[in-house]
Structures are given as structure tokens and as C-alpha cells.
Design a protein around this motif. Structure first.
Motif, short mmCIF file in Angstrom:
data_model
loop_
_atom_site.label_atom_id
_atom_site.label_comp_id
_atom_site.label_asym_id
_atom_site.label_seq_id
_atom_site.Cartn_x
_atom_site.Cartn_y
_atom_site.Cartn_z
N LYS A 90 0.83 -1.20 0.00
CA LYS A 90 0.00 0.00 0.00
C LYS A 90 0.87 1.26 0.00
CE LYS A 90 -3.65 2.70 0.79
NZ LYS A 90 -4.62 3.01 -0.27
N GLU A 91 1.91 1.28 0.83
CA GLU A 91 2.79 2.46 0.91
C GLU A 91 3.48 2.73 -0.42
OE1 GLU A 91 3.09 4.69 3.32
OE2 GLU A 91 1.54 3.57 4.38
N GLN A 92 3.83 1.66 -1.12
CA GLN A 92 4.50 1.85 -2.41
C GLN A 92 3.55 2.43 -3.45
OE1 GLN A 92 7.59 1.47 -3.71
NE2 GLN A 92 8.42 1.09 -1.68
N PHE A 93 2.32 1.92 -3.48
CA PHE A 93 1.40 2.30 -4.55
C PHE A 93 0.57 3.54 -4.21
CE2 PHE A 93 2.65 -1.82 -5.97
CZ PHE A 93 2.50 -1.78 -7.34
N ASP A 94 0.43 3.82 -2.93
CA ASP A 94 -0.39 4.97 -2.55
C ASP A 94 0.15 5.59 -1.27
OD1 ASP A 94 -2.46 6.81 -2.37
OD2 ASP A 94 -3.85 5.38 -1.42
N PRO A 95 1.35 6.19 -1.36
CA PRO A 95 2.01 6.67 -0.13
C PRO A 95 1.21 7.74 0.60
CG PRO A 95 3.20 7.40 -2.12
CD PRO A 95 2.18 6.40 -2.55
N ARG A 96 0.35 8.46 -0.12
CA ARG A 96 -0.42 9.52 0.54
C ARG A 96 -1.80 9.05 0.99
NH1 ARG A 96 -0.66 13.82 -3.81
NH2 ARG A 96 -0.58 11.96 -5.14
N HIS A 97 -2.09 7.77 0.78
CA HIS A 97 -3.35 7.16 1.23
C HIS A 97 -4.57 7.91 0.68
CE1 HIS A 97 -1.65 4.57 4.68
NE2 HIS A 97 -0.68 4.91 3.87
N ARG A 98 -4.51 8.24 -0.60
CA ARG A 98 -5.64 8.98 -1.19
C ARG A 98 -6.60 8.05 -1.94
NH1 ARG A 98 -4.76 10.87 -6.97
NH2 ARG A 98 -6.54 12.18 -6.49
N LEU A 99 -6.17 6.81 -2.23
CA LEU A 99 -7.01 5.92 -3.01
C LEU A 99 -7.94 5.11 -2.11
CD1 LEU A 99 -4.34 4.66 -5.61
CD2 LEU A 99 -5.93 6.59 -5.81
N ASN A 100 -9.22 5.42 -2.20
CA ASN A 100 -10.27 4.74 -1.44
C ASN A 100 -9.92 4.60 0.05
OD1 ASN A 100 -12.78 3.68 -1.14
ND2 ASN A 100 -12.39 1.78 -2.27
N PRO A 101 -9.62 5.72 0.71
CA PRO A 101 -9.22 5.63 2.13
C PRO A 101 -10.34 5.04 2.99
CG PRO A 101 -9.67 7.92 1.49
CD PRO A 101 -9.65 7.11 0.23
#
Lengths: 309, 501
Positions: A291-302
Motif C-alpha cells: 500500500k505504501e508503495q502504490f499509494d504513499p499519501r493514502h488517497r485511493l479509497n481511504p
């Protein structure tokens, strides 16, 4: 040189622009499985994936389809050429079916959702269209990103377009049911059933193939119980359990008052929810690193967690 | 197979191996590894390191560091921990039958051979799975399962020697994957030792384990994400009836069109294999399987399942063969004839030894409808480079295996082979195909990756790699080209120059 998989379709590029590079965002499909993985964050901006069948080549047994297309519409187009996919009929959109990644009740005959996606195109956390996999029915070119995207609940990328494997609709499909047969014996006897379902009392079998073969299988069933032909599978309960196929019988008491189990597969539709499944600490940590690699800012479907189901 | 290629390979840098003559006493890693495993299962002599610096590809070997033969998951974990402590690279390895250079050790890494982790631990026919060690040989597993009424479906041509661990690493295929699917469809769970030493179970016996499908991403990752130490494989019931047809044609185009028609008719036979006349003659001289040597191409078509079903499909296939001008159609009369035909197909690569000492076997996939046109181009490319090409391939899924046959002692021929190979790969891409169907990228196809994927696509593959192996220490220098890969360049800084071509 331009890469062969470079995306030029303005529809996909416009979808990437809509997703953008900032702020929480998720794709809304038909909301048929909206609750899977926990409640989404309320501030999340919802977008819709583009729709439409882009390219269907029946002779190649592949179809390129945008993810906002409904599974019903896709299967209607495919059935005109005698084909179908592994996506469950109950699903809403193609993208939703893949993002949730739940198999239908026909796994034995139609294959698994995780094996259906040959190529995925998704919008990344930074708003770019990315392609994983490839267009052919067999392919080991690079890492298998389609596998990562299927079942990821839109938390590593937002599915925009996929190439799916299709498979032929058999000459005949026949459902039979018995109240005195043992479904586990049946599974060992019938070579390639489309589905074997069991509610604790009644067993349903989906027989598929050429007419003489289905007739022969039906004749073989006669030695294992009294069978009647039925229109189709039973109604399925709303809660979905996932078990090793060998653990259906040992869990029967937990399914509540009604259930339908997919024998040989381990999926159970029950009127009681499955207790949360334990995930080992090492696997959880690895999931988090992905998850951190693909969406480090946690914006995808939080808010949604593919591990929480 | 490997012996055939020996003349292509350059000699290893002898300096790199000479360091082993003192038994590795000067390398603290060797002492630690021996303490963790056993002295006789950590080899540092020149012979072992030379053998394990190659695979079955055309590529010259790399340089192996200490070679470990662990017996257990715990020992693999110990190796990983030692490697991490000393910032050493690790390269896992099965039988070394790979054809893309995936198992070649780059940068004098610790080589972990899993061949002694070869126990079939548990077979559960009721629930149709088996737990096996990664060193179990593919055909040994199927032989073990046959009396129980099951088999392991992936059946690469190297199945007599290749390991399940190697099959997992390469997502291996084989003729019968047309109907049954490649390795990824037959692996339920993989126990993996990660580069940081964590032992994780990816996947599970249930159909949809919670979390990301990391089992699905691990299969086919060519040993770059960790080391598989136990594998739960799916058992496939043996079909009650099998019919094998041999169809011969004047042209390979007629054979390819028959294949397209069979798929278009809604059939998914167990296998559809095509061989051109050149390879058919070689095979027939080699095994005397009964293949016609006067036909331009042969199609081996197999249908399996219920007797009532396969009879219908066999008739349909024969009719489509006739429609496409089949010269002759024969149904294998018995199991002996069927076995002879398959023996011919599966030993095709051995058969070419009669023709020339060396070969380069390619692996691309094209849309099935493009098979005939791409084959025309492949013959034209070989002619233009004054090379002999033979075609034997998994036609049903469009998986081509052009075989460039040559004698490496001929001056300049190796360069021509590489040039022709590059043109074949690009012809496949031009037709809407992909770089590899079952052999993988390894070092062989890295240079083509950015002709296929965009920089962004490759960056995302690297994100996956980073999640598993942030230091890029597990099988570095493979799959993702270095310009797009994490720390690979740094990881390989110790590679002696010119050790692989």
C-alpha cells in the motif's frame, strides 16, 4: 520509440484527469458490494470509471472493456458470440467485480475472477494511466500487476479498462437437485461440474457440456440419490464466507439458519457474517508495504482495507 | 540441453572462482553460512560455483558466491538473515532449466539451491491439494499423484528435471496449459522467506485469502521477491478419456488456420501443438514416433474429459482440419501411440542436436489470428540472416517457440542469431503480442521491456519489487531493466566485467 502499451485513448486520459493527483478519491460502481472492506472515508470524492466495450475479438477469446460497463451488458454482448467470463452475474460493474474480486457460484465451470484479467489499465495515486499484464491469453512479461489490482478494492489504483479472458458457453447447461445425495461424493464423481451447491439438506449440481456428456453425467448421478431437474441455483444469502473447501462441514453450525455452500470451492453464502479472518502479522506488514508503495499519501479509497473481510 | 549450449558460453572469469580455493576461510559469510546449515551444504569450491553459475539459456554464466543447499525453511531464513547482515545478494535456484537467464547469479551472490527441499509433505485428494517442497521435480509430483487419480497440470518440456519452485518462479506453462491454465492457476499458497528474513504464507487453502493477492504476484516474479520454501499446489483429476489426433498439412499456414478455427468454434482442447516440417523430420529421426516427414506441418490436438464429450470434439477438430486442407488425419489408436507422439513433441529440443550443436529457443506470444503471418515473417527473418529456424509451438494459446539452430564455431554466427532473435521479438510485438509466454524475462528480454511497457508501467512493477525487497538484493539485475529498477545497479557493482554476454 513509443512503448507498445502507451495509452492514447482520450477517454482513459480524461478519466485520469478527473481522478487527478490530489485528495481522497474512489470509484463508485453499482454499489452491489459497497460495504466490503469497511466503510470508506466520508470525505472521499467519488468518480465513475468510463464505460463501453472497446474491442471484442471472439476468435481470440478476449474482450477489452472499460470498467464502468456493467457485467450484465458485457455478458449480453459476449453471449451473442457464445461466450462469457468468470465475473459473477450478480456483480454490478466490471470494475467493481474486479476490485472486489469475489468469485461467483460458477467457479468450477467458469474459472476464478483473479484469473480473468489479462491486462489492467488503472489510474495511479499520482493521476497517471498505468498498464499491467498484456493483451494475450498467455503472458509472463514482467510482474503480474493484474493479480495485485483484482481484489484490491481500489486501494492501489483505480481500474479504468481491462482485457478479460472469455470462455465458451457450453452447448447445454442443466441444473439438477437432490435431497438425499451427498454433495462431497458427487463432487468426486462428476468430472467437471459448473457448480456444486449444498444447503445442509439439498444438493444442486450444474451440469455443463455437450448433450450426450451431460446426459451421461446425469445418469451417473442416479446411483447417488433421487434427482429432479430445476431451473437454476437457489437464492443466495447476503453474507459471504470464504473457507478452505475442506472446512465447510466443520463450520456448518456457524452459518446461521440458512446457508448455501459452494462445495469444492469453500465459498458460503449465509445469513450470518463470517468472523473476521486472522491475517498473520508478517503478511499484514507486507500488505502495508505494498500500500505504501502504490499509494504513499493514502488517497485511493481511504478507509477500505482488502485485509478486513 | 545445457550441454548443447556450452560452446556458446564464454568461460567464466577464473579470478572470481579462484577466491574459493582456500575453502572460503577468508569470507566471513561462508563461515556463518556453514555454521547455520552444515559445512558440507555450503560449497565454495570452483566446481560447484561453476556449475551453478549457468542455467539452460544461451547466456554465459555469471559468478556464484557461496552455494547453499538448505533443507528447511528455517535454514533459508538463516541464509537471508546472514545475507542481510552482510548486505549480500541472494539468488534462488531450482534445477536451472530456465531459458531466459533468470537463475544466473550476478554480482557473486549467495546462491540458494532448493533442490534438496524435495519432499512431498502432504497429499489431500479429498480437498485436492498437496504441500510440496520447492525442490520437488515436476514429473515426480505427477508420478506420485497418478495412482491416486490426479496430476499437477503444468507440464513444461523440461518437466523431467525442472522443480516446482522453478515453476512458481517462472509461472511455467507447457502443452496442456491451454485448457488447464499455467502455474498461477495451480498454486494455492506459497510459504516465502522474504529478503528481510520474515517467513510469510502468501495465499491459502481458501479461494480468496484476505488482503492483496500477493500469492498471485509472487508466482512468475522470477525469484526477485523472495524464496519459496513450501508450495500448496492444486491437484487436477485425471480425465477418464483422452483422444489425441495427428493432423498433417502441406503448409504451416493451414495448420495455424485450423488452430484458429478450433478456438473460434468454442472448443478448448487440452493441447494444440504445431511442429513445422524441419522439426518434425528431426523428431522422427530421433524417436520414431510415427510423425509424417513429408508434410509441411503437423498439428497435435488432444481432447480430454468424458468419452461422450471428446468424441464430439474430436470429430469437430477433424472436420476443421479437412476444411483447412489437411493431408492426413490420424487418431492415436492406443496409449502407446499417444505416448510416442507426445514423446516426440516433448523431446523436440533434444532432437535438433542431430542438425547443429547449438540452438537459441525463443518464446513470444501473438494473437492466435496472427500466427500464420508472424510465422511467415520468422522464416523470412531467418533466411535474411542465413540461419536455420524451426518452429514448434503451443499454437492453441499463440505461444511461439522459434528455434534458431546453429554451430557457434562458425565465425559471426552468434551475432546473427542475436540479430535475428531481436527481429523475431519485434515482429511478435508488431502483431500485438507480448515478450514472453512462459520462459520469463530474466536477463534475456530486459532490453525489450521498455519497448513494451512505458516508464510509468515499469516504475509500478518496481513498486511491487520494492515492497518485497527494498534493497533489491534478491535475484538482482533481472526482469525490470536497470534504468527502472531500484538499487540494482548498486547491488551489482561487484560484477566482474565481461562475465556474461
Amino acid at each position: 520509440m513509443t512503448a507498445r502499451l502507451a495509452v492514447t485513448d482520450p477517454v482513459l486520459l480524461a478519466f485520469a484527469d478527473e481522478v487527478g493527483a490530489d485528495g481522497p478519491v474512489a470509484v463508485e460502481g453499482a454499489r452491489t458490494r459497497w460495504e466490503v472492506g469497511g466503510p470508506g472515508h466520508p470525505d472521499t470524492r467519488l468518480v465513475r470509471a468510463p464505460a463501453g466495450i472497446v474491442d471484442y475479438v471472439p476468435d481470440e477469446m478476449t474482450v477489452t472493456v472499460r470498467c464502468g460497463t456493467t457485467v450484465a451488458e458485457l455478458h449480453q454482448a459476449l453471449s451473442a458470440e457464445g461466450q462469457r467470463t468468470a465475473l459473477p452475474e450478480r456483480a454490478g460493474t466490471v470494475g467493481g467485480a474486479l476490485a472486489v474480486g469475489e468469485n461467483g457460484l460458477h467457479v468450477l465451470g467458469r474459472g476464478r475472477v483473479r484469473e480473468a484479467a489479462l491486462q489492467v489499465r488503472y489510474v495511479s495515486d499520482d493521476g497517471k494511466v498505468v498498464t499491467g499484464g498484456g493483451p494475450t491469453v498467455k503472458n509472463v512479461t514482467g510482474f503480474d500487476l493484474p493479480r495485485l489490482l483484482v481484489g484490491s478494492l481500489g486501494t492501489v489504483g483505480l481500474l479504468a479498462e481491462v482485457i478479460l479472458r472469455t470462455n465458451p458457453i457450453p452447448a447445454v447447461t442443466r441444473w439438477v437437485a437432490s435431497d438425499d445425495a451427498d454433495p462431497f461424493t458427487v463432487l468426486d464423481t462428476i468430472l467437471r461440474p459448473g457448480s456444486v451447491l449444498w444447503d445442509g439438506n439439498r444438493t444442486w449440481i450444474e451440469l455443463e457440456g455437450h448433450v450426450p456428456a451431460v446426459d451421461a453425467e446425469q445418469a451417473r448421478l442416479a446411483s447417488m440419490g433421487t434427482w429432479i431437474e430445476v431451473d437454476g441455483p437457489p437464492e443466495l444469502e447476503s453474507h459471504r464466507w470464504v473457507l478452505p473447501p475442506g472446512e465447510i462441514q466443520t463450520n456448518v453450525d456457524g452459518f446461521g439458519s440458512r446457508f448455501v455452500a459452494s462445495v469444492g470451492v469453500g465459498t458460503v453464502w449465509a445469513d450470518v457474517a463470517q468472523p473476521s479472518r486472522a491475517v498473520a502479522a508478517g503478511v499484514t506488514a507486507l500488505n502495508q508495504r505494498v500500500k505504501e508503495q502504490f499509494d504513499p499519501r493514502h488517497r485511493l479509497n481511504p478507509g477500505r482495507d482488502p485485509g478486513a473481510r | 540441453m545445457a550441454g548443447l549450449l556450452s560452446s556458446v558460453r564464454k568461460r567464466l572469469s577464473s579470478d572470481a572462482l579462484r577466491t574459493g580455493r582456500n575453502g572460503g576461510q577468508t569470507d566471513p559469510v561462508v563461515a556463518e553460512l556453514r555454521a547455520a546449515l552444515a559445512p558440507d551444504r555450503v560449497r565454495y569450491d570452483g566446481a560447484e560455483r561453476t556449475v551453478l553459475s549457468h542455467d539452460a539459456s544461451i547466456y554465459a554464466g555469471g559468478v556464484a558466491g557461496p552455494v547453499c543447499f538448505p533443507l528447511t525453511t528455517t535454514e533459508v531464513q538463516a541464509i537471508m538473515v546472514i545475507a542481510e547482515r552482510h548486505t549480500r545478494n541472494v539468488v534462488p535456484r531450482g534445477a536451472g532449466t530456465g531459458l531466459a537467464g533468470g537463475a544466473i547469479p550476478l554480482g557473486a551472490p549467495i546462491v540458494v539451491s532448493v533442490t534438496r527441499m524435495n519432499e512431498i509433505e502432504q497429499v489431500d485428494t479429498a480437498n485436492r491439494f498437496a504441500w510440496v517442497g520447492p525442490g520437488v521435480v515436476n514429473l515426480d509430483l505427477t508420478r506420485h499423484l497418478t495412482p491416486l487419480g490426479f496430476h499437477f497440470a503444468p507440464d513444461p518440456s523440461s518437466q523431467q528435471v525442472c522443480t516446482i519452485g522453478g515453476n512458481v518462479a517462472n509461472n511455467s506453462g507447457g502443452p496442456h496449459c491451454l485448457a488447464y491454465g499455467v502455474t498461477n492457476a495451480h498454486v494455492l499458497a506459497v510459504e516465502v522467506v522474504l529478503p528481510n528474513g520474515d517467513i510469510v504464507m502468501l495465499g491459502g487453502l481458501e479461494d480468496e485469502p484476505a488482503g492483496y493477492d500477493l500469492r498471485g504476484t509472487f508466482v512468475g516474479s522470477e525469484g526477485t521477491l523472495g524464496i519459496a520454501t513450501r508450495v500448496a499446489v492444486r491437484l487436477t483429476p485425471n480425465p477418464p478419456a483422452v483422444t489425441t489426433l495427428l493432423l498433417s498439412f502441406e503448409t504451416i499456414r493451414d495448420a495455424a488456420n485450423t488452430v484458429s478455427d478450433i478456438i473460434a468454434a468454442g472448443m478448448v482442447p487440452a493441447a494444440l501443438e504445431v511442429m513445422d516440417q524441419r522439426i518434425t523430420v528431426a523428431v522422427e529421426n530421433y524417436v520414431h514416433a510415427g510423425y509424417p516427414t513429408d508434410a509441411g506441418a503437423v498439428l497435435l490436438a488432444e481432447v480430454d474429459g468424458l468419452a461422450e464429450s471428446i468424441e464430439i470434439d474430436a470429430h469437430h477438430i477433424a472436420a476443421l482440419g479437412h476444411k483447412n486442407n489437411a493431408l492426413h488425419i490420424r487418431v492415436a489408436a492406443d496409449e502407446a501411440e499417444r505416448a510416442a507422439l507426445w514423446k516426440g513433441r516433448k523431446t523436440a529440443f533434444g532432437a535438433i542436436a542431430q542438425i547443429a550443436p547449438d540452438y537459441y529457443l525463443h518464446d513470444t506470444v501473438v494473437p492466435r489470428g496472427a500466427l500464420a503471418d508472424v510465422l511467415d515473417k520468422i522464416y523470412e527473418i531467418a533466411d535474411r540472416h542465413d540461419l536455420l529456424v524451426m518452429n514448434v509451438f503451443h499454437a492453441g494459446d499463440g505461444n511461439l517457440h522459434p528455434l534458431l539452430v546453429f554451430d557457434a564455431r562458425e565465425p559471426g554466427v552468434v551475432d546473427r542469431v542475436h540479430q535475428a532473435g531481436a527481429e523475431i521479438v519485434r515482429a511478435s510485438l508488431d502483431a500485438g503480442g507480448v515478450l514472453s509466454g512462459e520462459h520469463g524475462i530474466g536477463v534475456e528480454k530486459q532490453a525489450y521491456m521498455d519497448e513494451f511497457f512505458t516508464a510509468e508501467d515499469l516504475a509500478h512493477q518496481n513498486r511491487l519489487r520494492q515492497a518485497f525487497d527494498p534493497g533489491c538484493r534478491t535475484n538482482p539485475g533481472k526482469v525490470i531493466p536497470s534504468g527502472h529498477s531500484c538499487a540494482d545497479i548498486q547491488a551489482l557493482r561487484s560484477v566482474p566485467r565481461d562475465v556474461w554476454a
